[in-house]
Design a protein around this motif. Sequence first.
Motif, PDB file in Angstrom:
ATOM      1  N   ARG A 313      36.283  31.602  30.501  1.00 40.96           N
ATOM      2  CA  ARG A 313      37.421  33.017  30.213  1.00 40.96           C
ATOM      3  C   ARG A 313      37.987  33.124  31.628  1.00 40.96           C
ATOM      4  NH1 ARG A 313      33.597  36.941  26.596  1.00 40.96           N
ATOM      5  NH2 ARG A 313      33.868  35.829  24.491  1.00 40.96           N
ATOM      6  N   SER A 314      37.332  32.668  32.832  1.00 44.65           N
ATOM      7  CA  SER A 314      37.961  32.994  34.120  1.00 44.65           C
ATOM      8  C   SER A 314      39.032  32.185  34.256  1.00 44.65           C
ATOM      9  CB  SER A 314      36.714  32.923  35.084  1.00 44.65           C
ATOM     10  OG  SER A 314      37.487  33.202  36.322  1.00 44.65           O
ATOM     11  N   CYS A 316      40.752  30.385  32.086  1.00 41.34           N
ATOM     12  CA  CYS A 316      41.941  30.786  31.288  1.00 41.34           C
ATOM     13  C   CYS A 316      42.881  31.816  31.781  1.00 41.34           C
ATOM     14  CB  CYS A 316      41.548  31.155  29.893  1.00 41.34           C
ATOM     15  SG  CYS A 316      40.764  29.961  28.889  1.00 41.34           S
ATOM     16  N   ARG A 317      42.135  32.782  32.461  1.00 44.75           N
ATOM     17  CA  ARG A 317      42.923  33.864  33.256  1.00 44.75           C
ATOM     18  C   ARG A 317      43.659  33.327  34.544  1.00 44.75           C
ATOM     19  NH1 ARG A 317      38.021  36.986  32.138  1.00 44.75           N
ATOM     20  NH2 ARG A 317      37.618  36.553  34.432  1.00 44.75           N
ATOM     21  N   GLU A 318      43.027  32.428  35.067  1.00 44.11           N
ATOM     22  CA  GLU A 318      43.423  31.801  36.239  1.00 44.11           C
ATOM     23  C   GLU A 318      44.979  31.066  35.831  1.00 44.11           C
ATOM     24  OE1 GLU A 318      42.139  28.569  39.888  1.00 44.11           O
ATOM     25  OE2 GLU A 318      40.710  29.832  38.426  1.00 44.11           O
ATOM     26  N   SER A 320      46.656  31.657  33.189  1.00 47.19           N
ATOM     27  CA  SER A 320      47.376  32.641  32.471  1.00 47.19           C
ATOM     28  C   SER A 320      47.546  32.378  31.264  1.00 47.19           C
ATOM     29  CB  SER A 320      49.027  32.568  33.150  1.00 47.19           C
ATOM     30  OG  SER A 320      49.083  32.871  34.384  1.00 47.19           O
ATOM     31  N   GLU A 323      42.130  34.774  26.711  1.00 48.22           N
ATOM     32  CA  GLU A 323      40.990  34.595  26.707  1.00 48.22           C
ATOM     33  C   GLU A 323      40.287  34.238  25.492  1.00 48.22           C
ATOM     34  OE1 GLU A 323      38.639  37.405  28.585  1.00 48.22           O
ATOM     35  OE2 GLU A 323      39.614  37.780  30.295  1.00 48.22           O
TER      36      GLU A 323
END
Length: 449
Positions: A313-314, A316-318, A320, A323
């Motif tokens: 998930r991290s 994916c956030r990186e 953009s 999640e």
Amino acid sequence: MSRPGLRARVTAAFAVGALLLAALMALFSYDLTRRSLLDERERTAVRAAYYDAAVVRSGLDTGTPDVVAVLRSLDTGSARRPLLHLRDGWYARTADVGASSVPVELQRVVADGRPAVQRIRLDGQPTLLVGVPLPGELGYYELTSLREVEDTFQVVGLTLTAVAIMIAGAGAALGWYATRHSLRPLTAVADAAERIAAGDFATRLDPTTDPDLTRLSSSFNEMVDKLVRRIDRDRRFAADVSHELRSPLQTLAAAASVLTRRREHQDERTATAAGLVADEVARFQRLVDDLIQLARTEQPAHRETVDVVDLARSACRERSLPESLVEMSAGAPHRWWVDRRRFAQVLLNLLENAERYGGGPVAVRLYSEDGVGVLEVDDDGPGVPAADREAIFDRFVRGRAAHARADTDGTGLGLALVAQHAAAHGGTAAVLERDRGARFRVELPGAVR
């Protein structure tokens, strides 16, 4: 058809050699036994025929004897049948023998006063015919059945054939046993080569295992030592060059950034040139970073317990990305035994590859199969042709999708890094076919405990 292996060929050679040797010995033994038995039976039949001829001659010298009674007085048993040729005709104890039982040529020999012996077939049965001349161009003949001898030959032949087959089987077993033990050193070499290919450069062969293979073991170990030294030298060279390039690249990037910020004060040609320089410097920086990462992949993985769902998930956030792309199978543990830095790099590279060439990622799945941690990233792009599915994990190789998009930003090292990080965990990386898009799958043995 594929060529048989060395063990199969050696085993077959042992079997064929044993069979040929056994067949030659069987033929020799059969011929020797046949000759011995026939010669012994012929000598016995000749002695018996001479004795019976003497008895018949004594009986005929008594004047006007009863010829049939004389023949019946002979102790010939059931194996021998007497036949007497006198001037007035042929005499026998049974009606199944007569003048037709004796070949004409043999009759002439006996009539000339010479004894004769001949093997014939009478009523389909092997028979030994002995002719003994009597005074007055007469002759006494005795027919001895060889049926028992032929039966003995058949038994001997079958026995020798069975022995030859058993010897051939024993030869095959001996060949299999010999090759199994003689090929053990080669198996050890093959196992060592596989471990070295998998990254275990500490593998060596023991030169004291077999004195005859000391030279092979020493040469193999020397080759591995040279290979390791060369790999270390190349890795250090790539790392040193990459680190040395970072400082001038940072300076170039800063200068390019200044030029980019002042584009409104430049003419069109200068602004275009400044933009190209900035793009190429950025690409060069990514290439250097990837080379440094690639040099680090040669180091062993430092595993620890990691929450892979949180890490995915991290990632994916990186990038953009939502999640919600991350999926974890029900009941599967969230914490895996992996190298955090390597696993995070695998996630980022696969997501970047899906964005750049696959129309964006549509799913990031995590699950386990028999202790093997599996990471899958699906994209919505054109997929990867079957001919490219192995090559795209090589260094500086870019798939056809990159060429079709005329993409110049990629370095050709992203998927190579994925494969190297997976190999550091003892796993593999592959791309699978889907109805739409591609599925990149990474397997990490021992990641789930």
